[in-house]
Design a protein around this motif. Sequence first.
Motif, PDB file in Angstrom:
ATOM      1  N   ARG A  41       0.838  -1.195   0.000  1.00  0.00           N
ATOM      2  CA  ARG A  41       0.000   0.000   0.000  1.00  0.00           C
ATOM      3  C   ARG A  41       0.875   1.248   0.000  1.00  0.00           C
ATOM      4  O   ARG A  41       0.646   2.187  -0.755  1.00  0.00           O
ATOM      5  CB  ARG A  41      -0.914  -0.007   1.225  1.00  0.00           C
ATOM      6  N   HIS A  42       1.891   1.266   0.847  1.00  0.00           N
ATOM      7  CA  HIS A  42       2.802   2.409   0.920  1.00  0.00           C
ATOM      8  C   HIS A  42       3.497   2.626  -0.429  1.00  0.00           C
ATOM      9  O   HIS A  42       3.606   3.763  -0.904  1.00  0.00           O
ATOM     10  CB  HIS A  42       3.829   2.194   2.025  1.00  0.00           C
ATOM     11  N   ALA A  43       3.937   1.550  -1.047  1.00  0.00           N
ATOM     12  CA  ALA A  43       4.600   1.648  -2.345  1.00  0.00           C
ATOM     13  C   ALA A  43       3.645   2.206  -3.401  1.00  0.00           C
ATOM     14  O   ALA A  43       4.026   3.040  -4.226  1.00  0.00           O
ATOM     15  CB  ALA A  43       5.132   0.284  -2.773  1.00  0.00           C
ATOM     16  N   CYS A  44       2.398   1.753  -3.366  1.00  0.00           N
ATOM     17  CA  CYS A  44       1.409   2.214  -4.334  1.00  0.00           C
ATOM     18  C   CYS A  44       1.113   3.702  -4.159  1.00  0.00           C
ATOM     19  O   CYS A  44       1.130   4.464  -5.130  1.00  0.00           O
ATOM     20  CB  CYS A  44       0.136   1.394  -4.180  1.00  0.00           C
ATOM     21  N   VAL A  45       0.855   4.129  -2.925  1.00  0.00           N
ATOM     22  CA  VAL A  45       0.565   5.539  -2.662  1.00  0.00           C
ATOM     23  C   VAL A  45       1.766   6.401  -3.047  1.00  0.00           C
ATOM     24  O   VAL A  45       1.618   7.443  -3.689  1.00  0.00           O
ATOM     25  CB  VAL A  45       0.159   5.750  -1.183  1.00  0.00           C
ATOM     26  N   SER A  46       2.958   5.955  -2.693  1.00  0.00           N
ATOM     27  CA  SER A  46       4.170   6.695  -3.047  1.00  0.00           C
ATOM     28  C   SER A  46       4.318   6.811  -4.564  1.00  0.00           C
ATOM     29  O   SER A  46       4.662   7.871  -5.088  1.00  0.00           O
ATOM     30  CB  SER A  46       5.401   6.009  -2.452  1.00  0.00           C
TER      31      SER A  46
ATOM     32  N   ALA B  43      -5.354  15.184  -3.492  1.00  0.00           N
ATOM     33  CA  ALA B  43      -6.771  14.882  -3.270  1.00  0.00           C
ATOM     34  C   ALA B  43      -7.158  13.542  -3.889  1.00  0.00           C
ATOM     35  O   ALA B  43      -7.845  12.726  -3.255  1.00  0.00           O
ATOM     36  CB  ALA B  43      -7.650  15.999  -3.824  1.00  0.00           C
ATOM     37  N   GLU B  44      -6.726  13.292  -5.114  1.00  0.00           N
ATOM     38  CA  GLU B  44      -7.084  12.032  -5.778  1.00  0.00           C
ATOM     39  C   GLU B  44      -6.375  10.847  -5.120  1.00  0.00           C
ATOM     40  O   GLU B  44      -6.965   9.779  -4.942  1.00  0.00           O
ATOM     41  CB  GLU B  44      -6.756  12.094  -7.268  1.00  0.00           C
ATOM     42  N   THR B  45      -5.116  11.030  -4.766  1.00  0.00           N
ATOM     43  CA  THR B  45      -4.392   9.955  -4.089  1.00  0.00           C
ATOM     44  C   THR B  45      -5.045   9.632  -2.756  1.00  0.00           C
ATOM     45  O   THR B  45      -5.226   8.459  -2.405  1.00  0.00           O
ATOM     46  CB  THR B  45      -2.919  10.326  -3.898  1.00  0.00           C
ATOM     47  N   ALA B  46      -5.428  10.658  -2.001  1.00  0.00           N
ATOM     48  CA  ALA B  46      -6.094  10.447  -0.717  1.00  0.00           C
ATOM     49  C   ALA B  46      -7.407   9.690  -0.912  1.00  0.00           C
ATOM     50  O   ALA B  46      -7.721   8.764  -0.158  1.00  0.00           O
ATOM     51  CB  ALA B  46      -6.342  11.779  -0.018  1.00  0.00           C
ATOM     52  N   ARG B  47      -8.177  10.075  -1.933  1.00  0.00           N
ATOM     53  CA  ARG B  47      -9.441   9.392  -2.206  1.00  0.00           C
ATOM     54  C   ARG B  47      -9.206   7.920  -2.506  1.00  0.00           C
ATOM     55  O   ARG B  47      -9.864   7.044  -1.956  1.00  0.00           O
ATOM     56  CB  ARG B  47     -10.156  10.059  -3.378  1.00  0.00           C
ATOM     57  N   ARG B  48      -8.242   7.646  -3.368  1.00  0.00           N
ATOM     58  CA  ARG B  48      -7.961   6.262  -3.743  1.00  0.00           C
ATOM     59  C   ARG B  48      -7.423   5.443  -2.576  1.00  0.00           C
ATOM     60  O   ARG B  48      -7.688   4.251  -2.490  1.00  0.00           O
ATOM     61  CB  ARG B  48      -6.954   6.219  -4.899  1.00  0.00           C
ATOM     62  N   ALA B  49      -6.661   6.099  -1.703  1.00  0.00           N
ATOM     63  CA  ALA B  49      -6.081   5.398  -0.554  1.00  0.00           C
ATOM     64  C   ALA B  49      -7.060   5.290   0.607  1.00  0.00           C
ATOM     65  O   ALA B  49      -6.801   4.570   1.567  1.00  0.00           O
ATOM     66  CB  ALA B  49      -4.817   6.121  -0.094  1.00  0.00           C
TER      67      ALA B  49
ATOM     68  N   LEU C 133      -2.390  12.036   4.427  1.00  0.00           N
ATOM     69  CA  LEU C 133      -1.508  11.812   3.295  1.00  0.00           C
ATOM     70  C   LEU C 133      -0.313  12.765   3.350  1.00  0.00           C
ATOM     71  O   LEU C 133       0.830  12.348   3.176  1.00  0.00           O
ATOM     72  CB  LEU C 133      -2.286  12.017   1.996  1.00  0.00           C
ATOM     73  N   GLN C 134      -0.579  14.043   3.618  1.00  0.00           N
ATOM     74  CA  GLN C 134       0.511  15.015   3.708  1.00  0.00           C
ATOM     75  C   GLN C 134       1.468  14.661   4.842  1.00  0.00           C
ATOM     76  O   GLN C 134       2.674  14.804   4.693  1.00  0.00           O
ATOM     77  CB  GLN C 134      -0.040  16.422   3.910  1.00  0.00           C
ATOM     78  N   ARG C 135       0.941  14.235   5.953  1.00  0.00           N
ATOM     79  CA  ARG C 135       1.781  13.931   7.110  1.00  0.00           C
ATOM     80  C   ARG C 135       2.720  12.760   6.839  1.00  0.00           C
ATOM     81  O   ARG C 135       3.881  12.783   7.227  1.00  0.00           O
ATOM     82  CB  ARG C 135       0.919  13.623   8.323  1.00  0.00           C
ATOM     83  N   TYR C 136       2.241  11.729   6.143  1.00  0.00           N
ATOM     84  CA  TYR C 136       3.018  10.500   6.027  1.00  0.00           C
ATOM     85  C   TYR C 136       3.640  10.228   4.654  1.00  0.00           C
ATOM     86  O   TYR C 136       4.562   9.419   4.568  1.00  0.00           O
ATOM     87  CB  TYR C 136       2.152   9.297   6.413  1.00  0.00           C
ATOM     88  N   TYR C 137       3.153  10.862   3.623  1.00  0.00           N
ATOM     89  CA  TYR C 137       3.616  10.483   2.291  1.00  0.00           C
ATOM     90  C   TYR C 137       4.286  11.573   1.478  1.00  0.00           C
ATOM     91  O   TYR C 137       5.017  11.254   0.542  1.00  0.00           O
ATOM     92  CB  TYR C 137       2.460   9.915   1.456  1.00  0.00           C
ATOM     93  N   THR C 138       4.031  12.826   1.737  1.00  0.00           N
ATOM     94  CA  THR C 138       4.567  13.847   0.836  1.00  0.00           C
ATOM     95  C   THR C 138       6.084  13.942   0.865  1.00  0.00           C
ATOM     96  O   THR C 138       6.667  14.525  -0.039  1.00  0.00           O
ATOM     97  CB  THR C 138       3.955  15.232   1.090  1.00  0.00           C
ATOM     98  N   LYS C 139       6.721  13.316   1.848  1.00  0.00           N
ATOM     99  CA  LYS C 139       8.181  13.309   1.850  1.00  0.00           C
ATOM    100  C   LYS C 139       8.729  12.597   0.613  1.00  0.00           C
ATOM    101  O   LYS C 139       9.864  12.836   0.223  1.00  0.00           O
ATOM    102  CB  LYS C 139       8.722  12.693   3.126  1.00  0.00           C
ATOM    103  N   VAL C 140       7.912  11.757  -0.021  1.00  0.00           N
ATOM    104  CA  VAL C 140       8.377  11.094  -1.245  1.00  0.00           C
ATOM    105  C   VAL C 140       8.522  12.090  -2.386  1.00  0.00           C
ATOM    106  O   VAL C 140       9.149  11.783  -3.395  1.00  0.00           O
ATOM    107  CB  VAL C 140       7.463   9.921  -1.683  1.00  0.00           C
ATOM    108  N   LEU C 141       7.956  13.293  -2.231  1.00  0.00           N
ATOM    109  CA  LEU C 141       8.045  14.307  -3.275  1.00  0.00           C
ATOM    110  C   LEU C 141       9.243  15.230  -3.093  1.00  0.00           C
ATOM    111  O   LEU C 141       9.481  16.095  -3.932  1.00  0.00           O
ATOM    112  CB  LEU C 141       6.756  15.138  -3.317  1.00  0.00           C
TER     113      LEU C 141
END
Length: 74
Positions: free
Chosen positions: A13-18, A28-34, A41-49
Motif C-alpha cells: 500500500r505504501h509503495a502504491c501511494v508513493s 486529493a485524488e491519491t487520498a481518495r484512492r487510498a 496523506l501530507q503527514r506521512y507520504y509527501t516526503k516522497v516528493l
Amino acid sequence: MASPLAAIPYDLRHACVSFWLRSGVSLAETARRAGQSVAVLQRYYTKVLDGEEAKMNALIERGLAEHEGGAGGS
C-alpha cells in the motif's frame, strides 16, 4: 507469533501511494484512492516528493503553455 507476511500488505500500500504521488497524481485524488484524508496523506507520504521541484515546475510550465496556446482560440 506474528508472521513477517503481516507487513507485506502495508508495504505494498505504501509503495502504491508513493508511486501515485511521484507520478503526479494530486494529493486529493491519491487520498481518495487510498481511503484517507489529505491531511494524513501530507503527514506521512509527501516526503516522497522531496526533490521533485524540477518535475513540478515542468508540469506548471506545460499547463501555462497549454493555457496560453488555448487562449488565442477562444
